[in-house]
Design a protein around this motif. Structure first.
Motif, PDB file in Angstrom:
ATOM      1  N   ARG A  27       0.839  -1.210   0.000  1.00  0.00           N
ATOM      2  CA  ARG A  27       0.000   0.000   0.000  1.00  0.00           C
ATOM      3  C   ARG A  27       0.869   1.254   0.000  1.00  0.00           C
ATOM      4  N   ARG A  28       1.933   1.248   0.789  1.00  0.00           N
ATOM      5  CA  ARG A  28       2.830   2.411   0.817  1.00  0.00           C
ATOM      6  C   ARG A  28       3.530   2.597  -0.524  1.00  0.00           C
ATOM      7  N   ARG A  53       0.970   4.102  -2.995  1.00  0.00           N
ATOM      8  CA  ARG A  53       0.737   5.531  -2.725  1.00  0.00           C
ATOM      9  C   ARG A  53       1.887   6.382  -3.242  1.00  0.00           C
ATOM     10  N   SER A  93       1.731   9.238  -6.518  1.00  0.00           N
ATOM     11  CA  SER A  93       1.693  10.577  -5.904  1.00  0.00           C
ATOM     12  C   SER A  93       1.786  11.708  -6.917  1.00  0.00           C
TER      13      SER A  93
END
Length: 419
Positions: free
Chosen positions: A84-85, A88, A92
């Motif tokens: 998930r990180r 993201r 971005s």
């Protein structure tokens, strides 16, 4: 057509422009073969660099089968937080991020623990370097069906982690490409022989993935225009496979070429065909454009805006950039600003051409690892020193991966991690 025209995909929303970061193997897996802060930093850098689509380096669907010991694994049991990180960070900049999902099949090093599978017991043949690769075993029907399921599970979990799509890797001599090749696939059952049988594993994977991810998620395929080996998968085969994929809900097919035995992505082929210095595969791939039933992406040796524009003018929907973005991660943004920036990635003039190819890949990874640490690329660095460092890191990663795999054998389905 302008490079910065958006593209609407049937199942995967909109790409803000026609420039994509194609997959490069980062070898940046952290402990547990998971993404960590380094790969987040690298992809955040690319996300701010202006490409409308970022395709990750290949993520493995089976923890027992890795293209290299530093590759990331997303199976039924991996925790999703690190992914998930990563998603993201990679989204971005407002573009999309797709996870490339892969199984290496027989293209694994002899030093690697785990499995080395192929459609048939045909090993990699690379002259004096043949012993660097494991001898494969032919897959059973149960192993084939389990692998189809693994691709679907990885795709579903990529969606759960926040990726916008997946790209199924069926090129460059990896497992799905091996099944397509009459040189490697010598099976006499329903998975080999005629092209409809040889393409069966790819079609079953695409169907299973689409069933798992639904209709509002991008599903792409990476396919060779040819393997560039006499008697192997050729352009006529590729055209027929494109027709098949057009009826399976595929959003985009990226065209490339070659394998470890015929490294066309490094500018040379086993069948001695001549490739262009830029846009290596354009002459082979443009014959597909008019009849293709779905959008096409072309990758390979593209480093100038004029070349990228020429690819679009020939009818391709998306232009893939790879090594150029290791040296200039903001290249799309610079092109958008009107700067005439070109990246020159020179082939290494080493006597052993196979080592020269490996050295060039190591030199590209050297730049990626600098970017991942928040540093600028160093194109003036010594390629030989980068290769030596890469080899040292490789053996450290082999030991770390072997220890992890031994202490984390594949758990049963009741032990799967959900988050």
């Amino acid at each position: 057509m302008d490079l910065f025209t958006p593209l609407d995909l049937p199942h995967g929303g909109r790409l803000p422009n026609r420039l994509a970061k194609a997959a490069m193997e980062e070898s940046l897996a952290g402990p547990g073969q998971l993404p960590d802060g380094r790969i987040e930093h690298l992809y955040r850098r690319w996300a701010q660099g202006g490409a409308g689509l970022l395709i990750t380096g290949n993520v493995m669907v089976d923890r027992r089968a890795l293209t290299a010991p530093g590759t990331i694994v997303l199976d039924a049991h991996a925790p999703l937080g690190p992914f998930r990180r990563w998603a993201r960070a990679a989204s971005s900049g407002g573009g999309q991020v797709w996870m490339q999902i892969n199984h290496p099949g027989r293209q694994v090093g002899a030093e690697m623990p785990g499995t080395a599978w192929a459609p048939s017991e045909v090993g990699v043949s690379l002259g004096r370097h043949t012993k660097r690769f494991a001898r494969p075993t032919a897959m059973t029907e149960a192993e084939i069906l389990a692998t189809v399921h693994r691709f679907a599970v990885t795709a579903r979990r990529a969606r759960e982690a926040g990726f916008h799509g997946v790209q199924i890797h069926a090129a460059h001599g990896y497992l799905l490409s091996q099944f397509l090749s009459p040189l490697v696939n010598r099976r006499t059952d329903g998975w080999g022989g005629s092209l409809p049988n040889r393409v069966r594993l790819l079609t079953e994977v695409v169907r299973a993935v689409r069933a798992e991810v639904g209709n509002d998620f991008a599903v792409a395929v990476k396919l060779n225009t040819a393997d560039f080996q006499r008697g192997g998968f050729d352009t006529e085969d590729a055209a027929r496979v494109l027709d098949v994929l057009g009826g399976l809900g595929v959003d985009l097919v990226e065209l490339s070429g070659g394998s470890v035995e015929s490294p066309a992505t490094l500018g040379r082929t086993a069948d001695l065909r001549t490739l262009e210095r830029e846009a290596y595969f354009l002459a082979f791939a443009e014959q597909f454009v008019e009849a293709a039933p779905l959008p096409l992406m072309l990758t390979g040796g593209i480093a100038r805006s004029q070349t990228a524009g020429r690819v679009l003018d020939r009818g391709f929907a998306v232009v893939g950039l790879a090594s150029a973005l290791a040296f200039r991660p903001d290249l799309p943004a610079r092109w958008r600003a009107g700067e005439d920036v070109r990246v020159i990635v020179e082939r290494l003039p080493w006597k052993d051409r196979d080592l020269a190819g490996a050295g060039l890949l190591a030199f590209v990874r050297f730049q990626l690892h600098r970017l991942a640490r928040g540093l600028e690329p160093r194109p003036q660095a010594s390629a030989r020193a980068a290769f030596a460092l890469d080899q040292l890191k490789h053996w450290r990663r082999v030991r770390a991966y072997g220890a992890w795999l031994a202490s984390n054998p594949e758990p049963g389905p009741e032990e799967a991690v959900a988050a």
